[in-house]
Design an enzyme around this catalytic site. Structure first.
Site, PDB file in Angstrom:
ATOM      1  N   LYS A  52      37.375  52.909  58.876  1.00  0.00           N
ATOM      2  CA  LYS A  52      36.230  53.239  59.439  1.00  0.00           C
ATOM      3  C   LYS A  52      36.286  53.313  60.871  1.00  0.00           C
ATOM      4  O   LYS A  52      35.887  54.332  61.576  1.00  0.00           O
ATOM      5  CB  LYS A  52      35.166  52.185  58.932  1.00  0.00           C
ATOM      6  N   ILE A  53      36.771  52.129  61.400  1.00  0.00           N
ATOM      7  CA  ILE A  53      36.928  52.207  62.762  1.00  0.00           C
ATOM      8  C   ILE A  53      38.026  53.015  63.574  1.00  0.00           C
ATOM      9  O   ILE A  53      37.498  53.611  64.498  1.00  0.00           O
ATOM     10  CB  ILE A  53      37.091  50.667  63.172  1.00  0.00           C
ATOM     11  N   THR A  87      41.524  46.000  69.562  1.00  0.00           N
ATOM     12  CA  THR A  87      40.160  45.294  69.237  1.00  0.00           C
ATOM     13  C   THR A  87      39.981  44.851  67.826  1.00  0.00           C
ATOM     14  O   THR A  87      39.016  44.667  67.325  1.00  0.00           O
ATOM     15  CB  THR A  87      38.980  46.523  69.365  1.00  0.00           C
ATOM     16  N   SER A  88      41.466  44.626  67.054  1.00  0.00           N
ATOM     17  CA  SER A  88      41.401  44.477  65.915  1.00  0.00           C
ATOM     18  C   SER A  88      41.523  43.008  65.695  1.00  0.00           C
ATOM     19  O   SER A  88      40.403  42.171  65.336  1.00  0.00           O
ATOM     20  CB  SER A  88      42.352  45.101  65.068  1.00  0.00           C
ATOM     21  N   ARG A  89      42.677  42.549  65.697  1.00  0.00           N
ATOM     22  CA  ARG A  89      42.677  40.921  65.343  1.00  0.00           C
ATOM     23  C   ARG A  89      44.044  40.556  66.304  1.00  0.00           C
ATOM     24  O   ARG A  89      45.063  41.182  66.386  1.00  0.00           O
ATOM     25  CB  ARG A  89      43.438  40.661  63.917  1.00  0.00           C
ATOM     26  N   ASP A 112      40.267  42.798  72.989  1.00  0.00           N
ATOM     27  CA  ASP A 112      39.023  42.041  72.638  1.00  0.00           C
ATOM     28  C   ASP A 112      39.197  41.120  71.739  1.00  0.00           C
ATOM     29  O   ASP A 112      38.276  40.574  71.273  1.00  0.00           O
ATOM     30  CB  ASP A 112      38.092  43.271  71.773  1.00  0.00           C
ATOM     31  N   GLU A 163      42.274  32.698  69.317  1.00  0.00           N
ATOM     32  CA  GLU A 163      40.883  32.886  70.007  1.00  0.00           C
ATOM     33  C   GLU A 163      39.800  31.802  69.516  1.00  0.00           C
ATOM     34  O   GLU A 163      39.035  31.593  70.103  1.00  0.00           O
ATOM     35  CB  GLU A 163      40.400  34.085  70.124  1.00  0.00           C
ATOM     36  N   HIS A 180      35.816  39.055  71.975  1.00  0.00           N
ATOM     37  CA  HIS A 180      35.496  39.448  70.671  1.00  0.00           C
ATOM     38  C   HIS A 180      34.113  40.083  70.633  1.00  0.00           C
ATOM     39  O   HIS A 180      33.297  39.680  69.795  1.00  0.00           O
ATOM     40  CB  HIS A 180      35.696  38.378  69.614  1.00  0.00           C
ATOM     41  N   GLN A 181      33.726  40.898  71.401  1.00  0.00           N
ATOM     42  CA  GLN A 181      32.308  41.586  71.570  1.00  0.00           C
ATOM     43  C   GLN A 181      32.169  42.718  70.787  1.00  0.00           C
ATOM     44  O   GLN A 181      31.180  43.436  71.177  1.00  0.00           O
ATOM     45  CB  GLN A 181      32.055  41.358  72.798  1.00  0.00           C
TER      46      GLN A 181
HETATM   47  P1  NAD Z   1      38.758  49.590  57.280  1.00  0.00           P
HETATM   48  O1  NAD Z   1      39.439  48.594  56.052  1.00  0.00           O
HETATM   49  O2  NAD Z   1      37.911  50.545  56.936  1.00  0.00           O
HETATM   50  O3  NAD Z   1      40.331  50.019  57.617  1.00  0.00           O
HETATM   51  C1  NAD Z   1      41.760  49.308  57.976  1.00  0.00           C
HETATM   52  C2  NAD Z   1      42.619  50.456  57.734  1.00  0.00           C
HETATM   53  O4  NAD Z   1      43.867  49.743  58.095  1.00  0.00           O
HETATM   54  C3  NAD Z   1      42.781  51.048  56.531  1.00  0.00           C
HETATM   55  O5  NAD Z   1      42.676  52.282  56.524  1.00  0.00           O
HETATM   56  C4  NAD Z   1      44.132  50.452  55.859  1.00  0.00           C
HETATM   57  O6  NAD Z   1      44.750  51.199  54.957  1.00  0.00           O
HETATM   58  C5  NAD Z   1      44.836  50.366  57.218  1.00  0.00           C
HETATM   59  N1  NAD Z   1      45.920  49.303  56.999  1.00  0.00           N
HETATM   60  C6  NAD Z   1      46.039  48.368  56.286  1.00  0.00           C
HETATM   61  N2  NAD Z   1      47.281  47.577  56.024  1.00  0.00           N
HETATM   62  C7  NAD Z   1      47.946  48.247  57.012  1.00  0.00           C
HETATM   63  C8  NAD Z   1      49.221  48.405  57.717  1.00  0.00           C
HETATM   64  N3  NAD Z   1      49.933  47.565  57.241  1.00  0.00           N
HETATM   65  N4  NAD Z   1      49.793  49.423  58.592  1.00  0.00           N
HETATM   66  C9  NAD Z   1      48.823  50.171  59.066  1.00  0.00           C
HETATM   67  N5  NAD Z   1      47.559  50.350  58.395  1.00  0.00           N
HETATM   68  C10 NAD Z   1      47.093  49.366  57.735  1.00  0.00           C
HETATM   69  O7  NAD Z   1      38.531  48.349  58.468  1.00  0.00           O
HETATM   70  P2  NAD Z   1      37.676  48.593  59.764  1.00  0.00           P
HETATM   71  O8  NAD Z   1      36.377  48.294  59.220  1.00  0.00           O
HETATM   72  O9  NAD Z   1      38.146  50.020  60.298  1.00  0.00           O
HETATM   73  O10 NAD Z   1      38.183  47.498  60.363  1.00  0.00           O
HETATM   74  C11 NAD Z   1      39.609  47.431  60.893  1.00  0.00           C
HETATM   75  C12 NAD Z   1      39.775  46.064  61.804  1.00  0.00           C
HETATM   76  O11 NAD Z   1      38.925  45.947  62.723  1.00  0.00           O
HETATM   77  C13 NAD Z   1      39.336  44.807  60.618  1.00  0.00           C
HETATM   78  O12 NAD Z   1      40.352  44.683  59.815  1.00  0.00           O
HETATM   79  C14 NAD Z   1      38.951  43.704  61.686  1.00  0.00           C
HETATM   80  O13 NAD Z   1      40.187  43.036  61.827  1.00  0.00           O
HETATM   81  C15 NAD Z   1      38.703  44.494  63.083  1.00  0.00           C
HETATM   82  N6  NAD Z   1      37.338  44.155  63.492  1.00  0.00           N
HETATM   83  C16 NAD Z   1      37.019  44.036  64.753  1.00  0.00           C
HETATM   84  C17 NAD Z   1      35.767  43.654  65.230  1.00  0.00           C
HETATM   85  C18 NAD Z   1      35.477  43.361  66.746  1.00  0.00           C
HETATM   86  O14 NAD Z   1      34.378  42.967  66.991  1.00  0.00           O
HETATM   87  N7  NAD Z   1      36.440  43.335  67.762  1.00  0.00           N
HETATM   88  C19 NAD Z   1      34.663  43.844  64.233  1.00  0.00           C
HETATM   89  C20 NAD Z   1      35.067  44.181  63.209  1.00  0.00           C
HETATM   90  C21 NAD Z   1      36.335  44.700  62.710  1.00  0.00           C
END
Ligand code: NAD
Length: 329
Positions: free
Chosen positions: A154-155, A232-234, A258, A263, A295-296
């Site tokens: 999604k992101i 911005t992921s983890r 982020d 953290e 992490h905002q």
């Molecule tokens: P999502 O589940 O919609 O998308 C994650 C994508 O990663 C999927 O398409 C999946 O197939 C892919 N994936 C899984 N394993 C993988 C790998 N080994 N290599 C490559 N791609 C792989 O999740 P999302 O809603 O898009 O969120 C993504 C990430 O963003 C979350 O997991 C979270 O860690 C992070 N996040 C951060 C914040 C923030 O405030 N900074 C907020 C929400 C989420």
């Protein structure tokens, strides 16, 4: 249902109270993080509501189960802080908010990229001191650059659409190909191909055993000199010590974070009086070409309201008929 709400900040209470206007749920707010010690705050609650920097390891889960907790409601999308196998073994359902605003995080990633590239953070400080020079502020056109996205859920998809709008060539690596992304003009490539061809790399995959330190010394060596990396992921997707070395030798030109590996003990809290105790993070903050936010990415009005509404709806569903909406197990 009675809910023990851990790790509360004023904005959490504001948005959850707003979403719970009809007071269908009874929420007790605690500022403490959830850990073994703070489980003592739970009296007769049946639901625990926790955030990403709460600790839901096996020991805590066993304690929660013994205190009569029936549901764990995460007010986050990520659930890498939960021992899911243990929760399953204990038959303790865990629900989450799988999607609240992918735009919030994607737009924050773009914000980091724009700010870093044009030195907006530096220009802002400089002008307040009466320095109107353009010294070290030269950026590059983002238009026409190759942007590599790791994780096109999604992101990642929202980020891809913005970058396509900028006129970038967008390449991606994901274990699953997103048809919408392909239709929009994203090209899927191997991870190695992405690492070696992208001018900008943005991480949007979850933290799993497979993605831990995805960006390590070996991956960094494959990248273009002066590459821009946005995470911005983890935090644990990136080996921070390896990236510090790459900042020192110029391999990484710009870095926007982020999230940070360690953290949990730091982010969302105010250490301005005490100073940063974490030497690795302190070193990162010394680079002029690094921007760190705490992490905002998720922190927009729309996302906060959505998080509160979905969390309360997950709890209501469970209360009404025991059904698990948005379960992680
Ligand atoms: P999502 O589940 O919609 O998308 C994650 C994508 O990663 C999927 O398409 C999946 O197939 C892919 N994936 C899984 N394993 C993988 C790998 N080994 N290599 C490559 N791609 C792989 O999740 P999302 O809603 O898009 O969120 C993504 C990430 O963003 C979350 O997991 C979270 O860690 C992070 N996040 C951060 C914040 C923030 O405030 N900074 C907020 C929400 C989420």
């Amino acid at each position: 249902m009675k809910i023990a709400f851990f790790n509360t900040k004023q904005y959490d209470q504001e948005y959850f109270d707003r979403a719970n206007q009809n007071a269908a749920q009874q929420i007790r707010y605690f500022s403490s993080h959830l850990n073994l010690e703070s489980t003592s705050l739970i009296t007769d609650e049946k639901v625990v509501c926790a955030f990403i920097n709460d600790n839901l390891n096996a020991e805590v889960l066993h304690k929660l189960k013994s205190k009569g907790i029936e549901l764990i409601a995460l007010r986050s999308a990520g659930f890498n802080h939960v021992d899911v196998a243990c929760a399953k073994q204990l038959s303790l359902p865990v629900v989450r908010v799988p999607a609240y605003s992918p735009f919030a995080v994607a737009e924050h990633a773009v914000g980091l990229l724009l700010c870093l590239n044009r030195g907006i953070h530096r220009a802002h400080n400089r002008i307040r001191e009466g320095d109107f020079s353009l010294r070290n502020l030269m950026g590059f056109d983002i238009h026409g650059k190759t942007v590599g996205i790791i994780g096109t859920g999604k992101i990642g998809q929202a980020f891809a659409n913005i970058m396509l709008g900028f006129g970038c060539k967008v390449i991606a690596y994901d274990v699953v190909h997103n048809e919408q992304c392909i239709k929009s003009g994203v090209t899927y490539v191997s991870l190695d191909n992405l690492l070696s061809h992208a001018d900008v790399i943005s991480l949007h995959c979850p933290l799993t055993p497979e993605t831990y330190h995805l960006i390590n010394q070996e991956a960094l060596a494959k990248m273009r000199d002066g590459v821009t990396i946005i995470n911005t992921s983890r935090g644990k997707l990136v080996d921070t010590k390896a990236i510090i070395n790459s900042l020192k030798n110029g391999k990484v030109g710009l870095l926007g974070l982020d999230v940070y590996e360690e953290e949990e003990a730091l982010f969302f809290e105010d250490f301005s009086k005490k100073g940063i105790q974490d030497d690795v993070l302190a070193r990162l903050t010394t680079f002029p070409n690094v921007i760190i936010t705490s992490h905002q990415g998720f922190f927009t009005q729309e996302a906060m309201l959505n998080i509160a509404q979905t969390t309360l709806s997950n709890i209501s569903q469970f209360e009404q008929n025991g059904s698990i909406q948005n379960g992680v197990i």
